[in-house]
Design a protein around this motif. Sequence first.
Motif, mmCIF file in Angstrom:
data_model
loop_
_atom_site.group_PDB
_atom_site.id
_atom_site.type_symbol
_atom_site.label_atom_id
_atom_site.label_comp_id
_atom_site.label_asym_id
_atom_site.label_seq_id
_atom_site.Cartn_x
_atom_site.Cartn_y
_atom_site.Cartn_z
ATOM 1 N N ILE A 120 6.128 -3.371 10.000
ATOM 2 C CA ILE A 120 5.206 -3.605 8.881
ATOM 3 C C ILE A 120 3.786 -3.252 9.319
ATOM 4 O O ILE A 120 3.300 -3.768 10.326
ATOM 5 C CB ILE A 120 5.265 -5.087 8.416
ATOM 6 C CG1 ILE A 120 6.673 -5.435 7.931
ATOM 7 C CG2 ILE A 120 4.235 -5.328 7.301
ATOM 8 C CD1 ILE A 120 6.909 -6.930 7.736
ATOM 9 N N GLU A 121 3.167 -2.350 8.577
ATOM 10 C CA GLU A 121 1.771 -1.971 8.838
ATOM 11 C C GLU A 121 0.863 -2.860 7.992
ATOM 12 O O GLU A 121 1.198 -3.206 6.857
ATOM 13 C CB GLU A 121 1.599 -0.496 8.449
ATOM 14 C CG GLU A 121 0.214 0.068 8.652
ATOM 15 C CD GLU A 121 0.133 1.540 8.205
ATOM 16 O OE1 GLU A 121 1.186 2.179 7.958
ATOM 17 O OE2 GLU A 121 -1.001 2.032 8.080
ATOM 18 N N ILE A 122 -0.262 -3.222 8.562
ATOM 19 C CA ILE A 122 -1.313 -3.936 7.815
ATOM 20 C C ILE A 122 -2.446 -2.937 7.607
ATOM 21 O O ILE A 122 -2.897 -2.310 8.568
ATOM 22 C CB ILE A 122 -1.830 -5.154 8.608
ATOM 23 C CG1 ILE A 122 -0.672 -6.080 8.993
ATOM 24 C CG2 ILE A 122 -2.887 -5.902 7.813
ATOM 25 C CD1 ILE A 122 -1.057 -7.134 10.024
ATOM 26 N N ASP A 134 0.826 -1.208 0.000
ATOM 27 C CA ASP A 134 0.000 0.000 0.000
ATOM 28 C C ASP A 134 0.863 1.262 0.000
ATOM 29 O O ASP A 134 0.649 2.174 -0.785
ATOM 30 C CB ASP A 134 -0.901 -0.015 1.242
ATOM 31 C CG ASP A 134 -1.895 1.118 1.252
ATOM 32 O OD1 ASP A 134 -3.017 0.919 0.748
ATOM 33 O OD2 ASP A 134 -1.548 2.217 1.756
ATOM 34 N N HIS A 135 1.829 1.298 0.929
ATOM 35 C CA HIS A 135 2.734 2.451 0.955
ATOM 36 C C HIS A 135 4.037 2.104 1.658
ATOM 37 O O HIS A 135 4.137 1.106 2.367
ATOM 38 C CB HIS A 135 2.075 3.678 1.614
ATOM 39 C CG HIS A 135 1.679 3.520 3.061
ATOM 40 N ND1 HIS A 135 0.419 3.149 3.458
ATOM 41 C CD2 HIS A 135 2.382 3.684 4.209
ATOM 42 C CE1 HIS A 135 0.362 3.118 4.784
ATOM 43 N NE2 HIS A 135 1.548 3.426 5.267
ATOM 44 N N VAL A 136 5.015 2.934 1.390
ATOM 45 C CA VAL A 136 6.295 2.896 2.094
ATOM 46 C C VAL A 136 6.389 4.241 2.802
ATOM 47 O O VAL A 136 6.093 5.283 2.197
ATOM 48 C CB VAL A 136 7.461 2.717 1.102
ATOM 49 C CG1 VAL A 136 8.799 2.781 1.818
ATOM 50 C CG2 VAL A 136 7.311 1.409 0.341
ATOM 51 N N ALA A 137 6.742 4.231 4.084
ATOM 52 C CA ALA A 137 6.674 5.467 4.867
ATOM 53 C C ALA A 137 8.059 6.041 5.125
ATOM 54 O O ALA A 137 8.969 5.340 5.580
ATOM 55 C CB ALA A 137 5.955 5.219 6.191
ATOM 56 N N TYR A 138 8.171 7.335 4.853
ATOM 57 C CA TYR A 138 9.389 8.098 5.066
ATOM 58 C C TYR A 138 9.125 9.068 6.214
ATOM 59 O O TYR A 138 8.156 9.834 6.164
ATOM 60 C CB TYR A 138 9.737 8.862 3.779
ATOM 61 C CG TYR A 138 10.833 9.878 3.940
ATOM 62 C CD1 TYR A 138 12.170 9.488 4.001
ATOM 63 C CD2 TYR A 138 10.547 11.239 4.029
ATOM 64 C CE1 TYR A 138 13.180 10.431 4.153
ATOM 65 C CE2 TYR A 138 11.563 12.190 4.180
ATOM 66 C CZ TYR A 138 12.863 11.768 4.244
ATOM 67 O OH TYR A 138 13.868 12.686 4.406
ATOM 68 N N ILE A 154 3.860 6.679 -1.395
ATOM 69 C CA ILE A 154 4.809 6.978 -0.316
ATOM 70 C C ILE A 154 4.058 7.811 0.708
ATOM 71 O O ILE A 154 3.295 8.715 0.350
ATOM 72 C CB ILE A 154 6.060 7.692 -0.849
ATOM 73 C CG1 ILE A 154 6.857 6.709 -1.710
ATOM 74 C CG2 ILE A 154 6.916 8.233 0.296
ATOM 75 C CD1 ILE A 154 8.105 7.252 -2.324
ATOM 76 N N GLN A 155 4.220 7.448 1.966
ATOM 77 C CA GLN A 155 3.580 8.176 3.061
ATOM 78 C C GLN A 155 4.669 8.991 3.751
ATOM 79 O O GLN A 155 5.586 8.418 4.349
ATOM 80 C CB GLN A 155 2.960 7.175 4.048
ATOM 81 C CG GLN A 155 2.272 7.805 5.238
ATOM 82 C CD GLN A 155 1.685 6.746 6.169
ATOM 83 O OE1 GLN A 155 2.398 5.838 6.595
ATOM 84 N NE2 GLN A 155 0.413 6.853 6.473
ATOM 85 N N ILE A 156 4.577 10.301 3.623
ATOM 86 C CA ILE A 156 5.562 11.163 4.272
ATOM 87 C C ILE A 156 5.019 11.531 5.648
ATOM 88 O O ILE A 156 3.906 12.042 5.787
ATOM 89 C CB ILE A 156 5.842 12.400 3.398
ATOM 90 C CG1 ILE A 156 6.527 11.914 2.102
ATOM 91 C CG2 ILE A 156 6.703 13.415 4.143
ATOM 92 C CD1 ILE A 156 6.841 12.966 1.090
ATOM 93 N N HIS A 165 10.713 4.417 7.534
ATOM 94 C CA HIS A 165 10.205 4.089 8.876
ATOM 95 C C HIS A 165 9.433 2.764 8.893
ATOM 96 O O HIS A 165 9.568 1.971 9.816
ATOM 97 C CB HIS A 165 9.304 5.225 9.361
ATOM 98 C CG HIS A 165 8.751 5.033 10.733
ATOM 99 N ND1 HIS A 165 7.484 4.539 10.978
ATOM 100 C CD2 HIS A 165 9.312 5.245 11.953
ATOM 101 C CE1 HIS A 165 7.288 4.470 12.270
ATOM 102 N NE2 HIS A 165 8.378 4.892 12.897
ATOM 103 N N HIS A 166 8.588 2.529 7.904
ATOM 104 C CA HIS A 166 7.867 1.253 7.819
ATOM 105 C C HIS A 166 7.369 1.054 6.393
ATOM 106 O O HIS A 166 7.411 1.964 5.579
ATOM 107 C CB HIS A 166 6.685 1.204 8.804
ATOM 108 C CG HIS A 166 5.578 2.191 8.540
ATOM 109 N ND1 HIS A 166 5.534 3.444 9.092
ATOM 110 C CD2 HIS A 166 4.461 2.102 7.771
ATOM 111 C CE1 HIS A 166 4.445 4.075 8.701
ATOM 112 N NE2 HIS A 166 3.769 3.291 7.882
ATOM 113 N N MET A 167 6.928 -0.177 6.120
ATOM 114 C CA MET A 167 6.169 -0.395 4.889
ATOM 115 C C MET A 167 4.815 -0.957 5.273
ATOM 116 O O MET A 167 4.650 -1.504 6.373
ATOM 117 C CB MET A 167 6.904 -1.315 3.923
ATOM 118 C CG MET A 167 7.129 -2.706 4.394
ATOM 119 S SD MET A 167 7.856 -3.677 3.042
ATOM 120 C CE MET A 167 8.635 -4.975 3.985
HETATM 121 CO CO CO Z 1 1.788 3.954 7.301
#
Ligand code: CO
Length: 146
Positions: free
Chosen positions: A138-140, A11-15, A64-66, A88-90
């Motif tokens: 890892i986020e679900i 869904d996203h990769v978080a920065y 990408i989630q900033i 930070h997470h995916m």
């Molecule tokens: Co997230």
Amino acid sequence: MDNSDLFTCIDHVAYACPDADEAVAYYQETFGWHELHRESNDEQGVLEVMVAPAGELTEHMTQIQILAPLRPDSTVGKWLENNRPGLHHMAWRTDDIDTVSATLRSRGVRLLYDEPKHGTHNSRINFIHPKSGKGVLIEIVEPAKH
Ligand code: CO
Ligand code: CMX
């Protein structure tokens, strides 16, 4: 639930960084990414800005989630005390977070919350602890059903 049905896509990769606006402007001006959504999640203590390579999401496009902390004692605020700005997470997308959570728990996976919490765009979210994620948070995510 069959193993092949657990997740649908990334869904996203978080920065995570101290200043989301500065990072978003860099993504837009330098890389041509598009801001699709932003919200403050008070429970998580973060400003979340979703950016994507196109102006509209296609079904399995990864965003990408900033992230920037809303307060120093938030999860991301504390993380930035110990780490430079960075990944930070995916987040892995599912259609059914309740069944996925039960399946993973039955396999000994450590989830952070007993019940899913509120995530971006009214999604339902939980997290696999980094100790159960091979060192990765890892986020679900179960997106809101429209
Ligand atoms: Co997230
Ligand atoms: N990625 C990988 N490992 C991480 C991590 C991360 N983002 N954050 C912490 N860790 C590791 C640390 O390196 C440390 O490992 P060691 O024990 O091997 O040294 C361990 O986890 C504990 O570190 P800590 O600094 O004490 O961190 P906490 O236990 O206080 O917090 C965690 C870790 C996972 C419980 C916390 O980050 C959390 O609650 N995360 C979920 C919520 C969240 O991230 N919200 C913001 C995003 C919201 C959204 O995406 O919508």
